[in-house]
Design a protein around this motif. Structure first.
Motif, short mmCIF file in Angstrom:
data_model
loop_
_atom_site.label_atom_id
_atom_site.label_comp_id
_atom_site.label_asym_id
_atom_site.label_seq_id
_atom_site.Cartn_x
_atom_site.Cartn_y
_atom_site.Cartn_z
N GLU A 150 59.51 26.45 -42.48
CA GLU A 150 59.66 25.12 -41.89
C GLU A 150 59.85 25.20 -40.38
N HIS A 151 60.65 26.14 -39.91
CA HIS A 151 60.98 26.20 -38.47
C HIS A 151 60.41 27.45 -37.79
N ARG A 152 59.46 28.14 -38.42
CA ARG A 152 59.03 29.40 -37.82
C ARG A 152 58.26 29.21 -36.51
N ASP A 154 58.77 26.66 -34.33
CA ASP A 154 59.78 26.29 -33.35
C ASP A 154 60.60 27.50 -32.92
N ASN A 155 60.95 28.34 -33.87
CA ASN A 155 61.74 29.54 -33.55
C ASN A 155 60.93 30.50 -32.68
#
Length: 372
Positions: A150-152, A154-155
């Motif tokens: 889900e946040h890869r 953004d990370n």
């Protein structure tokens, strides 16, 4: 009868292997064969891969894939089926070992490349193409996309301070639209046009990039409906079946791009228009000052013509099919085009699914750039 059939099958397979090795130029191993490679299993894997390329195993595998699809709807290990015959690449659902470390290593290398390009007066915009499974998640049905994904993106962007990065996921959120092809890994023309417009908007933001004065003016028209075979059908090994037995292909109306005041390109395939490596592009008069690196996304659905229309200028397309994260960049930064006539701006398109893939076998980018 069963025993006789099995013996005949084994004998036929052995005969085809012998013929392929003696007369077909098939090499069972890649030299040099070392003791360490043998102990690690690499040598036996090379032999197995070589044997799989001989006629008998190929024919048997082809038949097995077709029968599995027709009997139980199985598409093999690389392809998954969601709702309404939508197909997805299983790589987009795979959690890789050392995934976070792989992504951070790529971020570190990309930051080095950005600094090197900046020292030469070259600007860089990194564009992340979201997974099809992210954008068309409502069509996954029984397929499960790992929550860790889900946040890869953004990370990963957070690990790139100082690098201008554009994630296209936010521009492809309209639930009424379809941005990807149903039986293909790539975006459709709606997705390509959305990406091109988002890139142009980012480049025109105040205090951002220095763009050439728009000199290219295009008009578009829609062509007749054509059948678009999907690469996921080919990857599943069932593209040899009659069309009626395959998953229904995408039907599309390719866009034609016609230059106003010029002869007009009429291009629907950016690969036909701008080439894939383009070693001669930057050596011509009126050379583009923008170079696009990336994967087959940049070579599908008329992405380059859409981008040229949005920017009002020619773009050099140096993307490569199967380039993943580093393939196109490694080739371009070692090319005569980059050495002799470097661009003013590099747009580097990277698929989300490439960020965490294993690093083994990936060409190094930074040593190539650092040697310039």
């Amino acid at each position: 009868m069963a025993g006789i059939s099995l013996l005949v099958f084994i004998a036929a397979g052995l005969l085809t292997v012998i013929c392929a090795v003696i007369w077909g130029g098939v090499s069972l191993t890649k030299p040099p064969v070392t003791w360490s490679a043998f102990l690690d299993g690499k040598t036996t894997k090379q032999i197995a891969d070589s044997l799989a390329d001989t006629p008998m195993p190929q024919a048997a595998a082809k038949l097995e894939r077709g029968l599995s699809w027709l009997a139980i709807g199985d598409l093999g290990p690389r392809v998954r089926q969601g709702c309404a015959r939508w197909l997805f690449l299983s790589d987009e659902l795979t959690v890789y070992r050392n995934a976070e470390a792989n992504a951070l290593a790529r971020a570190a290398e990309l930051a080095q490349v950005k600094n090197r390009l900046a020292s030469q007066g070259i600007e860089l915009l990194v564009v992340v193409v979201p997974d099809k499974t992210r954008i068309a998640d409502q069509l996954l049905c029984g397929l499960r996309r790992p929550a860790a994904f889900e946040h890869r993106v953004d990370n990963w962007i957070k690990a790139l301070p100082g690098v201008n990065v554009l994630s296209l996921a936010g521009d492809m959120q309209d639930p009424q639209e379809r941005y990807f092809l149903r039986t293909d890994t790539h975006w459709n023309e709606k997705g390509a046009a959305t990406a091109a417009n988002a890139i142009a908007q980012r480049l025109r933001e105040p205090g951002g990039f220095e763009l050439p004065t728009p000199t290219l003016h295009m008009r578009t028209e829609v062509s007749a409906v054509v059948r678009r075979p999907g690469d996921l059908v080919r990857l599943a090994g069932i593209d040899w079946l009659p069309e009626g037995l395959q998953p229904p292909a995408d039907m599309m109306r390719p866009t034609r791009f016609i230059e106003i005041g010029g002869a007009g390109s009429g291009a629907t395939d950016p690969a036909a228009k701008t080439g894939d490596t383009g070693d001669d592009l930057f050596g011509d008069t009126g050379l583009p000052s923008i170079a696009v690196l990336g994967t087959s996304f940049s070579r599908n659905a008329s992405f380059i013509p859409f981008l040229e229309t949005a920017l009002g200028t020619r773009v050099g397309n140096f993307a490569r099919d199967g380039g993943e994260f580093a393939g196109a960049a490694h080739a371009y930064f070692n090319s005569a085009s980059f050495k002799d006539t470097p661009p003013k701006l590099v747009i580097w398109e990277i698929p989300e699914r490439s960020l965490q893939r294993p690093l083994a076998g990936e060409p190094a980018i930074w040593p190539a750039v650092a040697s310039k």
